[in-house]
Design a protein around this motif. Sequence first.
Motif, PDB file in Angstrom:
ATOM      1  N   VAL A 148     -36.897  25.136 -13.966  1.00 59.71           N
ATOM      2  CA  VAL A 148     -36.970  24.087 -14.985  1.00 59.71           C
ATOM      3  C   VAL A 148     -35.743  23.196 -14.844  1.00 59.71           C
ATOM      4  O   VAL A 148     -34.605  23.682 -14.852  1.00 59.71           O
ATOM      5  CB  VAL A 148     -37.017  24.697 -16.392  1.00 59.71           C
ATOM      6  CG1 VAL A 148     -37.067  23.591 -17.446  1.00 59.71           C
ATOM      7  CG2 VAL A 148     -38.224  25.624 -16.529  1.00 59.71           C
ATOM      8  N   PRO A 149     -35.925  21.891 -14.681  1.00 61.68           N
ATOM      9  CA  PRO A 149     -34.773  20.996 -14.519  1.00 61.68           C
ATOM     10  C   PRO A 149     -33.820  21.088 -15.710  1.00 61.68           C
ATOM     11  O   PRO A 149     -34.233  21.358 -16.844  1.00 61.68           O
ATOM     12  CB  PRO A 149     -35.420  19.610 -14.428  1.00 61.68           C
ATOM     13  CG  PRO A 149     -36.832  19.858 -14.022  1.00 61.68           C
ATOM     14  CD  PRO A 149     -37.207  21.169 -14.632  1.00 61.68           C
ATOM     15  N   LEU A 150     -32.546  20.856 -15.432  1.00 66.18           N
ATOM     16  CA  LEU A 150     -31.526  20.913 -16.474  1.00 66.18           C
ATOM     17  C   LEU A 150     -31.859  19.981 -17.628  1.00 66.18           C
ATOM     18  O   LEU A 150     -31.662  20.333 -18.797  1.00 66.18           O
ATOM     19  CB  LEU A 150     -30.159  20.570 -15.878  1.00 66.18           C
ATOM     20  CG  LEU A 150     -28.989  20.446 -16.865  1.00 66.18           C
ATOM     21  CD1 LEU A 150     -28.801  21.731 -17.662  1.00 66.18           C
ATOM     22  CD2 LEU A 150     -27.708  20.090 -16.124  1.00 66.18           C
ATOM     23  N   ALA A 151     -32.370  18.796 -17.324  1.00 70.77           N
ATOM     24  CA  ALA A 151     -32.675  17.825 -18.372  1.00 70.77           C
ATOM     25  C   ALA A 151     -33.680  18.365 -19.381  1.00 70.77           C
ATOM     26  O   ALA A 151     -33.707  17.923 -20.533  1.00 70.77           O
ATOM     27  CB  ALA A 151     -33.199  16.533 -17.759  1.00 70.77           C
ATOM     28  N   ARG A 152     -34.531  19.319 -18.946  1.00 74.47           N
ATOM     29  CA  ARG A 152     -35.509  19.909 -19.852  1.00 74.47           C
ATOM     30  C   ARG A 152     -34.968  21.127 -20.590  1.00 74.47           C
ATOM     31  O   ARG A 152     -35.568  21.594 -21.545  1.00 74.47           O
ATOM     32  CB  ARG A 152     -36.765  20.300 -19.069  1.00 74.47           C
ATOM     33  CG  ARG A 152     -37.570  19.099 -18.548  1.00 74.47           C
ATOM     34  CD  ARG A 152     -38.119  18.279 -19.723  1.00 74.47           C
ATOM     35  NE  ARG A 152     -38.927  17.167 -19.262  1.00 74.47           N
ATOM     36  CZ  ARG A 152     -40.246  17.247 -19.062  1.00 74.47           C
ATOM     37  NH1 ARG A 152     -40.882  18.380 -19.276  1.00 74.47           N
ATOM     38  NH2 ARG A 152     -40.907  16.190 -18.635  1.00 74.47           N
ATOM     39  N   ARG A 153     -33.814  21.660 -20.127  1.00 75.31           N
ATOM     40  CA  ARG A 153     -33.246  22.851 -20.754  1.00 75.31           C
ATOM     41  C   ARG A 153     -32.097  22.542 -21.695  1.00 75.31           C
ATOM     42  O   ARG A 153     -31.729  23.378 -22.530  1.00 75.31           O
ATOM     43  CB  ARG A 153     -32.777  23.825 -19.660  1.00 75.31           C
ATOM     44  CG  ARG A 153     -33.907  24.415 -18.857  1.00 75.31           C
ATOM     45  CD  ARG A 153     -33.406  25.437 -17.834  1.00 75.31           C
ATOM     46  NE  ARG A 153     -32.712  24.817 -16.697  1.00 75.31           N
ATOM     47  CZ  ARG A 153     -31.427  24.883 -16.461  1.00 75.31           C
ATOM     48  NH1 ARG A 153     -30.636  25.550 -17.293  1.00 75.31           N
ATOM     49  NH2 ARG A 153     -30.901  24.300 -15.403  1.00 75.31           N
ATOM     50  N   VAL A 154     -31.512  21.384 -21.563  1.00 74.98           N
ATOM     51  CA  VAL A 154     -30.328  21.069 -22.350  1.00 74.98           C
ATOM     52  C   VAL A 154     -30.726  20.716 -23.782  1.00 74.98           C
ATOM     53  O   VAL A 154     -31.747  20.066 -24.017  1.00 74.98           O
ATOM     54  CB  VAL A 154     -29.529  19.912 -21.704  1.00 74.98           C
ATOM     55  CG1 VAL A 154     -30.236  18.566 -21.855  1.00 74.98           C
ATOM     56  CG2 VAL A 154     -28.124  19.832 -22.285  1.00 74.98           C
ATOM     57  N   ARG A 155     -29.922  21.163 -24.738  1.00 73.39           N
ATOM     58  CA  ARG A 155     -30.133  20.879 -26.159  1.00 73.39           C
ATOM     59  C   ARG A 155     -28.870  20.239 -26.718  1.00 73.39           C
ATOM     60  O   ARG A 155     -27.793  20.839 -26.671  1.00 73.39           O
ATOM     61  CB  ARG A 155     -30.461  22.166 -26.922  1.00 73.39           C
ATOM     62  CG  ARG A 155     -31.711  22.873 -26.410  1.00 73.39           C
ATOM     63  CD  ARG A 155     -32.982  22.050 -26.687  1.00 73.39           C
ATOM     64  NE  ARG A 155     -34.134  22.600 -25.990  1.00 73.39           N
ATOM     65  CZ  ARG A 155     -34.612  22.133 -24.847  1.00 73.39           C
ATOM     66  NH1 ARG A 155     -34.008  21.114 -24.247  1.00 73.39           N
ATOM     67  NH2 ARG A 155     -35.677  22.668 -24.285  1.00 73.39           N
ATOM     68  N   LEU A 156     -29.001  19.049 -27.230  1.00 77.49           N
ATOM     69  CA  LEU A 156     -27.861  18.262 -27.691  1.00 77.49           C
ATOM     70  C   LEU A 156     -27.716  18.394 -29.205  1.00 77.49           C
ATOM     71  O   LEU A 156     -28.687  18.167 -29.946  1.00 77.49           O
ATOM     72  CB  LEU A 156     -28.046  16.795 -27.306  1.00 77.49           C
ATOM     73  CG  LEU A 156     -28.299  16.522 -25.812  1.00 77.49           C
ATOM     74  CD1 LEU A 156     -28.534  15.033 -25.593  1.00 77.49           C
ATOM     75  CD2 LEU A 156     -27.143  17.017 -24.956  1.00 77.49           C
ATOM     76  N   THR A 157     -26.508  18.715 -29.662  1.00 80.53           N
ATOM     77  CA  THR A 157     -26.247  18.881 -31.091  1.00 80.53           C
ATOM     78  C   THR A 157     -24.984  18.129 -31.465  1.00 80.53           C
ATOM     79  O   THR A 157     -23.921  18.347 -30.865  1.00 80.53           O
ATOM     80  CB  THR A 157     -26.079  20.365 -31.466  1.00 80.53           C
ATOM     81  OG1 THR A 157     -27.277  21.080 -31.132  1.00 80.53           O
ATOM     82  CG2 THR A 157     -25.799  20.523 -32.954  1.00 80.53           C
ATOM     83  N   ALA A 158     -25.088  17.244 -32.451  1.00 82.84           N
ATOM     84  CA  ALA A 158     -23.941  16.522 -32.987  1.00 82.84           C
ATOM     85  C   ALA A 158     -23.478  17.216 -34.260  1.00 82.84           C
ATOM     86  O   ALA A 158     -24.291  17.595 -35.102  1.00 82.84           O
ATOM     87  CB  ALA A 158     -24.322  15.074 -33.285  1.00 82.84           C
ATOM     88  N   VAL A 159     -22.162  17.378 -34.400  1.00 82.68           N
ATOM     89  CA  VAL A 159     -21.574  17.978 -35.594  1.00 82.68           C
ATOM     90  C   VAL A 159     -20.686  16.939 -36.260  1.00 82.68           C
ATOM     91  O   VAL A 159     -19.707  16.480 -35.673  1.00 82.68           O
ATOM     92  CB  VAL A 159     -20.760  19.239 -35.251  1.00 82.68           C
ATOM     93  CG1 VAL A 159     -20.157  19.844 -36.517  1.00 82.68           C
ATOM     94  CG2 VAL A 159     -21.637  20.263 -34.534  1.00 82.68           C
ATOM     95  N   GLU A 160     -21.050  16.560 -37.480  1.00 78.90           N
ATOM     96  CA  GLU A 160     -20.311  15.508 -38.183  1.00 78.90           C
ATOM     97  C   GLU A 160     -20.621  15.624 -39.670  1.00 78.90           C
ATOM     98  O   GLU A 160     -21.723  16.032 -40.060  1.00 78.90           O
ATOM     99  CB  GLU A 160     -20.717  14.129 -37.643  1.00 78.90           C
ATOM    100  CG  GLU A 160     -19.937  12.960 -38.204  1.00 78.90           C
ATOM    101  CD  GLU A 160     -18.439  13.088 -37.978  1.00 78.90           C
ATOM    102  OE1 GLU A 160     -17.761  13.542 -38.929  1.00 78.90           O
ATOM    103  OE2 GLU A 160     -17.956  12.748 -36.889  1.00 78.90           O
ATOM    104  N   ARG A 161     -19.649  15.253 -40.516  1.00 76.94           N
ATOM    105  CA  ARG A 161     -19.834  15.331 -41.966  1.00 76.94           C
ATOM    106  C   ARG A 161     -20.715  14.204 -42.505  1.00 76.94           C
ATOM    107  O   ARG A 161     -21.304  14.328 -43.568  1.00 76.94           O
ATOM    108  CB  ARG A 161     -18.476  15.269 -42.661  1.00 76.94           C
ATOM    109  CG  ARG A 161     -17.511  16.386 -42.300  1.00 76.94           C
ATOM    110  CD  ARG A 161     -17.758  17.652 -43.092  1.00 76.94           C
ATOM    111  NE  ARG A 161     -16.662  18.600 -42.901  1.00 76.94           N
ATOM    112  CZ  ARG A 161     -15.609  18.677 -43.703  1.00 76.94           C
ATOM    113  NH1 ARG A 161     -15.502  17.880 -44.749  1.00 76.94           N
ATOM    114  NH2 ARG A 161     -14.655  19.559 -43.454  1.00 76.94           N
ATOM    115  N   ALA A 162     -20.780  13.096 -41.803  1.00 85.20           N
ATOM    116  CA  ALA A 162     -21.557  11.946 -42.267  1.00 85.20           C
ATOM    117  C   ALA A 162     -23.058  12.243 -42.193  1.00 85.20           C
ATOM    118  O   ALA A 162     -23.492  13.124 -41.450  1.00 85.20           O
ATOM    119  CB  ALA A 162     -21.233  10.718 -41.420  1.00 85.20           C
TER     120      ALA A 162
END
Length: 367
Positions: free
Chosen positions: A119-133
């Motif tokens: 499975v290509p990396l682009a399909r396995r990566v999960r992006l998470t932003a952490v911010e109070r806003a």
Amino acid sequence: MTHPDRGINSMRWRDAMDAALYGPAGFFVAGAGPAAHFRTSAHAPGVLATALSRLVEQVDAALGRPERLDVVDVGAGRGELLRALAGAMGADGDPTGRPASPEIPTAPAAAVPSPAAPVPLARRVRLTAVERAPRPEDLPAGIDWRDEIPDGVTGLLVATEWLDNVPLDVAVHDGDGWRYLLVDPASGAESVGGPVDAADLDWLHRWWPAPVAAGRAEIGRTRDDAWADAVGKLDRGLALAVDYGHLRQERPVDGTLTGYRAGRQVPPVPDGSRDVTAHVAVDSVAAAGARVAGCAYTLGSQREALRALGADGGRPPLTLAGSDPAGYLRALAAASAVAELTDPAGLGGHWWLRQPVGVDPAAFMAR
């Protein structure tokens, strides 16, 4: 200016910073976000995102290419860096990691299945932003948004100019010992408070030498705790902090506390109208993370790190201007962006602190 008597509205700097930056009307919670006031490495996202995409590939390889690879951005602003990183990696944010088509053909019962393709990396990566806003309305659906660092991260945790905004206390040395500085949030006027407590005094003795004459110190214990907590959220992978800071032998006598608003450096009045920031005691932070990880860290400049990740900033050959003028201009713009991020007198002087967790540190050494 420091006054000998406490003002009626005075409080310790740590509490004032917390309210000014992260309260309901705080600088990082309300309004357009930090990008409207100052520029950081994350706000030149094309170059940084390309370099970080290469680092993500290194992390992925070191972890044996897991089914899910997390990329967590702590202090994400309005998601600028993760938006650019998603573009650089071609990530689609599909949480299943499967092809986007709703119809997946199945083999006949008698057929012998072919070996599954990686499975290509682009399909396995999960992006998470952490911010109070609150989550930005235009943030792509494939980017998760949280107000706290999630547990069980496997992959890369990156904090770009986050630690410098972790609230801290400020102390002044009066010749006999360290005392807290208090501040009036409305005016920024300071006054001298009581002696620092035992935990802060222990930190100062270890990490901030007392000045020969009266001087200030920014007590980095809260930053140590914040980084240790972030490192502790990693099951396996790499924690990366990018920030401006100093080492024990070079602590600034008068501290570094300052403010930024609308592109200008301004006094650090903690009223919520501006960023209030102080440089990071990077050696203290690094030691705190290493204790949690049980593993060595590496510490170097952004200039060195970006060059090791392929961002050399070299100007394109002039011959390209004749054969491909548009391509030459694009390459020139890219070189200019790299130069900005690697300038040792500017963003290139930022520290890159790499803390591996559960993997061989050699995989992430700058080279």
